[in-house]
Design an enzyme around this catalytic site. Sequence first.
Site, short mmCIF file in Angstrom:
data_model
loop_
_atom_site.label_atom_id
_atom_site.label_comp_id
_atom_site.label_asym_id
_atom_site.label_seq_id
_atom_site.Cartn_x
_atom_site.Cartn_y
_atom_site.Cartn_z
N LYS A 1 0.24 3.78 52.75
CA LYS A 1 -1.02 3.63 53.48
C LYS A 1 -0.76 3.86 54.96
CE LYS A 1 -4.79 0.19 53.80
NZ LYS A 1 -5.25 -1.12 53.27
N SER B 1 -9.71 -1.08 51.05
CA SER B 1 -9.41 -0.13 52.09
C SER B 1 -8.25 0.82 51.76
CB SER B 1 -9.09 -0.87 53.38
OG SER B 1 -7.88 -1.59 53.27
N SER C 1 -8.20 -5.22 49.36
CA SER C 1 -8.04 -3.81 49.76
C SER C 1 -7.09 -3.01 48.90
CB SER C 1 -7.55 -3.73 51.21
OG SER C 1 -8.63 -3.82 52.08
#
Lengths: 339, 474
Positions: free
Chosen positions: B85, B157, B181
């Site tokens: 990420k 997310s 997330s």
Amino acid sequence: MSTSHWPLLHHVLDDFTEPWADAAPVVLLHPGLGGNGRLFRAWVPVFADHYRVLRVDARGQGASPRPPGYTFSLDAFVSDVIAVLDRVEIDQVHWVGLSGGGIIGQHAAATIPDRIASLSLIATTPRFRSPRDDFDAWLAPLDHGDVAEFMLRDAEHRFGTDRPERTRWIVDELARTPAGTTAELHRWVRDVDLTGRLAEIRCPTLVVTGEHDVLTDLNDADLFVQRIPDVRLYVLRGHPHNVGYTEPRLVAGIVRRFLDEVTQRGDRAASDTDARPPLSAEQAHAVAQVAGLDLPPDRLATLTQTLSSFLTQSERLRAIELDDHEPPVITYDEGQARA
Amino acid sequence: MNERERRNLCFMSIADLGPRLAARELSPVEVTQAVLDRSERHNDELHAYITITREVALAQAREAEREIRTGNYRGPLHGIPISLKDNIATAGIRTSCASAVAPDRIPNADATVYTRLREAGAVLAGKANLFEYAFSMTPAFPQPPNPWRYDRTSSGSSSGSGVSVAAGLAHGSIGSDTGGSGRAPANVNGVVGFKATYGRVSRAGVFPLSYSLDHVTPMTRTVVDSAVLLQAIAGYDPRDESSSRAPVPDFHASTGRDIAGMRIGLARGYTRQDIDPDVVSVIDDAINVLQRLGAEVEEVQLPYVEHCVTLQQAIMLAEAASIHYHHLRELPDRLGETALMRLDLGTVIPATAYIHAQQVRKQMQQAFARLFTRVDIIAGPAAPMRAGEAGTWTTRLNGEEIDLRTTGPEYTGIYNLIGVPALVLPAGFSSEDTPIGLQLAGRWFDEARVLQVAHAYEQATDWHRRRPPNPVSG
């Protein structure tokens, strides 16, 4: 609907709430056909801190007398309850009805809506159906005076099989009602059909049903969900018909949470309008400035809304009393992993 | 190797690929090349990556190839391409946090998780897309569509992490999870997302959203792969003050054990009425599978669930606002709309409300500790609804419009608040062919048991073998 002129039902009102505070809301626990209020003993403590708990024995059942000339009908059952409420000076109750008590509760909610604040329907149906094709053969043990045999032959789907001593106690309680009365009640309930009145139930309603219930099924639950406007459904996996008696803390816990939600909804509505007026844009602007933000109009408008709403919600959070006051350090007991 | 074989290479599990790399039947360069080619070919439509690190990846893959050839095999991740990420710091490689605030920031030190993955021999395929600073959306970084249905959200997310794994653009990914997330994108993209116990995985070098809620999350296609990734990154790190010194067990060893007699608490959600019927039936089916495997299931209610929205707001937004205070004052025009809304509120949350929330949270943890004396695992949905429309914060649930930011706390954020391990894995599909997951939570530091139950369920079903239709994957 008028109050009943028959002798008052046997009832017990438990009140362990703070004596100096405003009168607490009342939970009415109405047993099913042939039952009595004693079957709800484990329910009482679940509500006792915030609610008054009223238990009734319905007409001719448990310790309630049935005078000659009294004919079973939905109106009569509801009038009996109104008479008790009038006697103990209670305007409104949260009606919790198990099985037959839920059938009477549906009628009450549709007929005397002002007196029913909410309705919890546990293992019930708007229209009773016999679990056996031969209705009279099904009721035969009752006609021979044997409540226990009647109840125990569907034991698995009425009580589950995990706790025989619990089943025995429940059946003993059910046997306090004469077998003939229980038989008559079943013959009466066979013709009851409230499906056409469900849409008239306007109060918040909770439906709880056991997955392995022999007397009601998920189609009944679907009817409730489709027709009652403000309804939520809880299906208890693997549980039998009398789940309200076999798992009192589980079911009472579900009802308690529902009632907390319903009563807080009222409180919140009141506090939104009375206690905490929404923040003004000027106030939000001042607060933001203190925090170092100089906001343009669109952000200020949003903040006014979000902060108002946060402050209202956080009042509920602040109402939670803390058990202790250690510093807010989050630590974990690694031993828990092995528990 | 033809096109189809190269594609199949991209979808192999880490557990299947590892032994073949170790035995030199396959080369890390070959695998990495296949993943990079597929990623580059499809990134314009998928936006899974913010940066595809081709040169770095190939150099690392060649090094892995050389090490394996010379008998220096590092273990099950050696030579495996993974994505990170893009809020996880990579020295010398752009780490954007998907924000226009500092889109070209190049860190000068690696996050601990990346260091550990490198020590395990993993290859960095690229930096995956995400919500802006893990909690907002900005037009500067368009979000990936759901590979199962392009008009549906890939959630977030850790959107790029979920999509890169689901669509065969990486063999695993590391995301982060502050309120769901990591698990929310796992839920809708049909992959496994595993948030371990708070303190189990170091967060050093991961750009924070909320100090006391942030977790780092492996995302993979199978449960065993999740155990393998977690094994590599778990354990004490002096660079993260929340890091725990708890000993790290062999996570892989717990998978494969049967679950007869396991006590599972079924937490359906607030009320059944508030849940998408497709989610209800997926969870019902999953529970039946677990029962068939010998688990004992009872319904439970999650303590304090009704306060989760407020708790998460008070804690997450206040902490986030303190982190982004200068961005908010000096560069507000570069922040997305949701970031502004949430940070403005976070900035003015009273300190007493924040502290009270932390105290209530402790009480909530104690209530969960009591619950965990009755059950070993809590099972339930990871969200009350199926994947919603792409690019919005709202969706329709049983006819009503709901704000996704208010459902997250009750379903996934609750486990960030109490800090226990929680895993989401594929468990079925909605009537719109989007994946729906099953969430399993266990006791603090009891990741092994969560993996054990998840693996037993996975092996009894075949949801994890499905591939999304987009991009071409057959």
